[in-house]
Scaffold this motif. Structure first.
Motif, PDB file in Angstrom:
ATOM      1  N   ASN A   2      44.372 -23.341 -15.843  1.00 19.97           N
ATOM      2  CA  ASN A   2      44.879 -24.448 -15.870  1.00 19.97           C
ATOM      3  C   ASN A   2      43.971 -25.621 -16.618  1.00 19.97           C
ATOM      4  N   HIS A   3      42.988 -25.331 -16.442  1.00 15.90           N
ATOM      5  CA  HIS A   3      41.887 -26.275 -17.436  1.00 15.90           C
ATOM      6  C   HIS A   3      40.862 -25.476 -18.082  1.00 15.90           C
ATOM      7  N   ALA A   4      40.421 -26.149 -19.431  1.00 15.97           N
ATOM      8  CA  ALA A   4      39.358 -25.643 -20.031  1.00 15.97           C
ATOM      9  C   ALA A   4      38.433 -26.859 -20.460  1.00 15.97           C
ATOM     10  N   VAL A   5      37.188 -26.421 -20.558  1.00 16.39           N
ATOM     11  CA  VAL A   5      36.359 -27.644 -21.297  1.00 16.39           C
ATOM     12  C   VAL A   5      35.795 -26.840 -22.439  1.00 16.39           C
ATOM     13  N   VAL A   6      36.077 -27.654 -23.682  1.00 13.67           N
ATOM     14  CA  VAL A   6      35.488 -27.269 -24.854  1.00 13.67           C
ATOM     15  C   VAL A   6      34.163 -27.754 -25.210  1.00 13.67           C
ATOM     16  N   VAL A   7      33.425 -26.913 -25.681  1.00 13.12           N
ATOM     17  CA  VAL A   7      31.959 -27.312 -26.162  1.00 13.12           C
ATOM     18  C   VAL A   7      31.799 -27.152 -27.473  1.00 13.12           C
ATOM     19  N   GLY A   8      31.562 -28.305 -28.167  1.00 13.63           N
ATOM     20  CA  GLY A   8      31.435 -28.066 -29.723  1.00 13.63           C
ATOM     21  C   GLY A   8      32.747 -28.660 -30.344  1.00 13.63           C
ATOM     22  N   SER A   9      32.743 -28.875 -31.678  1.00 12.06           N
ATOM     23  CA  SER A   9      33.187 -29.706 -32.486  1.00 12.06           C
ATOM     24  C   SER A   9      34.958 -28.894 -32.535  1.00 12.06           C
ATOM     25  N   ASP A  10      34.958 -27.510 -32.185  1.00  9.81           N
ATOM     26  CA  ASP A  10      36.493 -26.890 -32.253  1.00  9.81           C
ATOM     27  C   ASP A  10      36.996 -27.107 -33.798  1.00  9.81           C
ATOM     28  N   PRO A  11      36.278 -26.569 -34.785  1.00 13.18           N
ATOM     29  CA  PRO A  11      36.970 -26.646 -36.179  1.00 13.18           C
ATOM     30  C   PRO A  11      38.153 -25.835 -36.241  1.00 13.18           C
ATOM     31  N   ASP A  12      38.370 -24.722 -35.544  1.00  9.48           N
ATOM     32  CA  ASP A  12      39.489 -23.852 -35.549  1.00  9.48           C
ATOM     33  C   ASP A  12      40.614 -24.370 -34.710  1.00  9.48           C
ATOM     34  N   GLY A  13      40.298 -25.359 -33.786  1.00  5.83           N
ATOM     35  CA  GLY A  13      41.454 -25.983 -32.925  1.00  5.83           C
ATOM     36  C   GLY A  13      41.868 -24.897 -31.945  1.00  5.83           C
ATOM     37  N   LEU A  14      40.999 -24.374 -31.302  1.00  4.56           N
ATOM     38  CA  LEU A  14      41.127 -23.489 -30.165  1.00  4.56           C
ATOM     39  C   LEU A  14      41.658 -24.572 -28.948  1.00  4.56           C
ATOM     40  N   GLY A  15      41.135 -25.491 -28.773  1.00  7.05           N
ATOM     41  CA  GLY A  15      41.531 -26.538 -27.748  1.00  7.05           C
ATOM     42  C   GLY A  15      42.955 -26.981 -27.763  1.00  7.05           C
ATOM     43  N   GLU A  16      43.381 -27.495 -29.145  1.00  4.28           N
ATOM     44  CA  GLU A  16      44.936 -27.534 -29.357  1.00  4.28           C
ATOM     45  C   GLU A  16      45.585 -26.487 -29.003  1.00  4.28           C
ATOM     46  N   ALA A  17      45.245 -25.221 -29.524  1.00  2.13           N
ATOM     47  CA  ALA A  17      46.134 -24.062 -29.294  1.00  2.13           C
ATOM     48  C   ALA A  17      46.419 -23.947 -27.695  1.00  2.13           C
ATOM     49  N   LEU A  18      45.265 -24.227 -26.914  1.00  2.00           N
ATOM     50  CA  LEU A  18      45.386 -24.023 -25.457  1.00  2.00           C
ATOM     51  C   LEU A  18      46.175 -25.089 -24.819  1.00  2.00           C
ATOM     52  N   GLU A  19      46.163 -26.336 -25.427  1.00  2.00           N
ATOM     53  CA  GLU A  19      47.003 -27.513 -25.181  1.00  2.00           C
ATOM     54  C   GLU A  19      48.426 -27.030 -25.143  1.00  2.00           C
ATOM     55  N   ALA A  20      48.848 -26.614 -26.282  1.00  2.00           N
ATOM     56  CA  ALA A  20      50.109 -26.086 -26.731  1.00  2.00           C
ATOM     57  C   ALA A  20      50.398 -24.862 -25.842  1.00  2.00           C
ATOM     58  N   ARG A  21      49.653 -24.485 -25.086  1.00  2.00           N
ATOM     59  CA  ARG A  21      50.272 -23.180 -24.120  1.00  2.00           C
ATOM     60  C   ARG A  21      50.127 -23.951 -22.740  1.00  2.00           C
ATOM     61  N   GLY A  22      49.980 -25.192 -22.464  1.00  2.00           N
ATOM     62  CA  GLY A  22      49.942 -25.941 -21.239  1.00  2.00           C
ATOM     63  C   GLY A  22      48.649 -25.970 -20.367  1.00  2.00           C
ATOM     64  N   VAL A  23      47.777 -25.826 -21.080  1.00  2.55           N
ATOM     65  CA  VAL A  23      46.254 -26.014 -20.420  1.00  2.55           C
ATOM     66  C   VAL A  23      45.837 -27.350 -20.624  1.00  2.55           C
ATOM     67  N   THR A  24      45.464 -27.827 -19.629  1.00  2.00           N
ATOM     68  CA  THR A  24      44.556 -29.358 -19.908  1.00  2.00           C
ATOM     69  C   THR A  24      43.262 -28.993 -20.399  1.00  2.00           C
ATOM     70  N   VAL A  25      43.146 -29.494 -21.558  1.00  2.00           N
ATOM     71  CA  VAL A  25      41.793 -29.451 -21.999  1.00  2.00           C
ATOM     72  C   VAL A  25      40.873 -30.826 -22.286  1.00  2.00           C
ATOM     73  N   SER A  26      39.754 -30.700 -22.016  1.00  2.00           N
ATOM     74  CA  SER A  26      38.910 -31.923 -21.945  1.00  2.00           C
ATOM     75  C   SER A  26      37.534 -31.360 -22.700  1.00  2.00           C
ATOM     76  N   ARG A  27      37.031 -32.163 -23.345  1.00  2.00           N
ATOM     77  CA  ARG A  27      35.691 -31.941 -24.097  1.00  2.00           C
ATOM     78  C   ARG A  27      34.350 -32.640 -23.797  1.00  2.00           C
ATOM     79  N   ALA A  28      33.400 -31.759 -23.689  1.00  2.00           N
ATOM     80  CA  ALA A  28      32.272 -32.218 -23.260  1.00  2.00           C
ATOM     81  C   ALA A  28      31.343 -33.043 -24.517  1.00  2.00           C
ATOM     82  N   ALA A  29      31.224 -34.089 -24.534  1.00  2.00           N
ATOM     83  CA  ALA A  29      30.899 -34.904 -25.570  1.00  2.00           C
ATOM     84  C   ALA A  29      29.270 -34.546 -26.126  1.00  2.00           C
ATOM     85  N   GLY A  30      28.774 -34.666 -27.349  1.00  2.00           N
ATOM     86  CA  GLY A  30      27.587 -34.662 -27.856  1.00  2.00           C
ATOM     87  C   GLY A  30      27.031 -33.377 -27.623  1.00  2.00           C
ATOM     88  N   THR A  31      26.016 -33.432 -26.825  1.00  2.00           N
ATOM     89  CA  THR A  31      25.166 -32.026 -26.848  1.00  2.00           C
ATOM     90  C   THR A  31      25.485 -31.455 -25.498  1.00  2.00           C
TER      91      THR A  31
END
Length: 109
Positions: A2-31
């Motif tokens: 249901n939820h994923a936390v992305v660490v890093g800039s995600d240049p390939d767009g895995l976060g967006e691909a997960l969102e497209a499949r209904g996963v709520t994605v948040s991002r850990a900022a900075g370091t």
């Protein structure tokens, strides 16, 4: 998942691909330090998606806050040894595209 936390800039767009499949994605900022992980909701997450292995130190910090999520590393670079044992899935973007990884992560078993 249901939820994923992305660490890093995600240049390939895995976060967006997960969102497209209904996963709520948040991002850990900075370091992706403790405060950034908490702000991103790591305490309640199903997956920590690391797209920059330089930020792999976030894995043990996140484990202190929640020990029941899956660690996914999606990077061309090698993950440091200390973090390798925590990673449930390590994928090279040159071998498997983001849509396939997102499908694998969201398919119920």
């Amino acid at each position: 998942m249901n939820h994923a936390v992305v660490v890093g800039s995600d240049p390939d767009g895995l976060g967006e691909a997960l969102e497209a499949r209904g996963v709520t994605v948040s991002r850990a900022a900075g370091t992706a330090d403790r405060d950034a992980l908490v702000d991103a909701g790591v305490e309640e997450t199903d997956a920590l998606v690391v797209t920059d292995v330089g930020l792999a130190t976030s894995i043990p910090v996140a484990r202190e806050l929640n020990d029941s999520f899956r660690v996914v590393v999606y990077s061309e670079d090698s993950i440091p040894e200390f973090a390798r044992t925590s990673a449930g899935l390590v994928v090279d973007p040159q071998l498997i595209d983001v849509d396939t990884v997102a499908e694998e992560l969201t398919t119920e078993r």
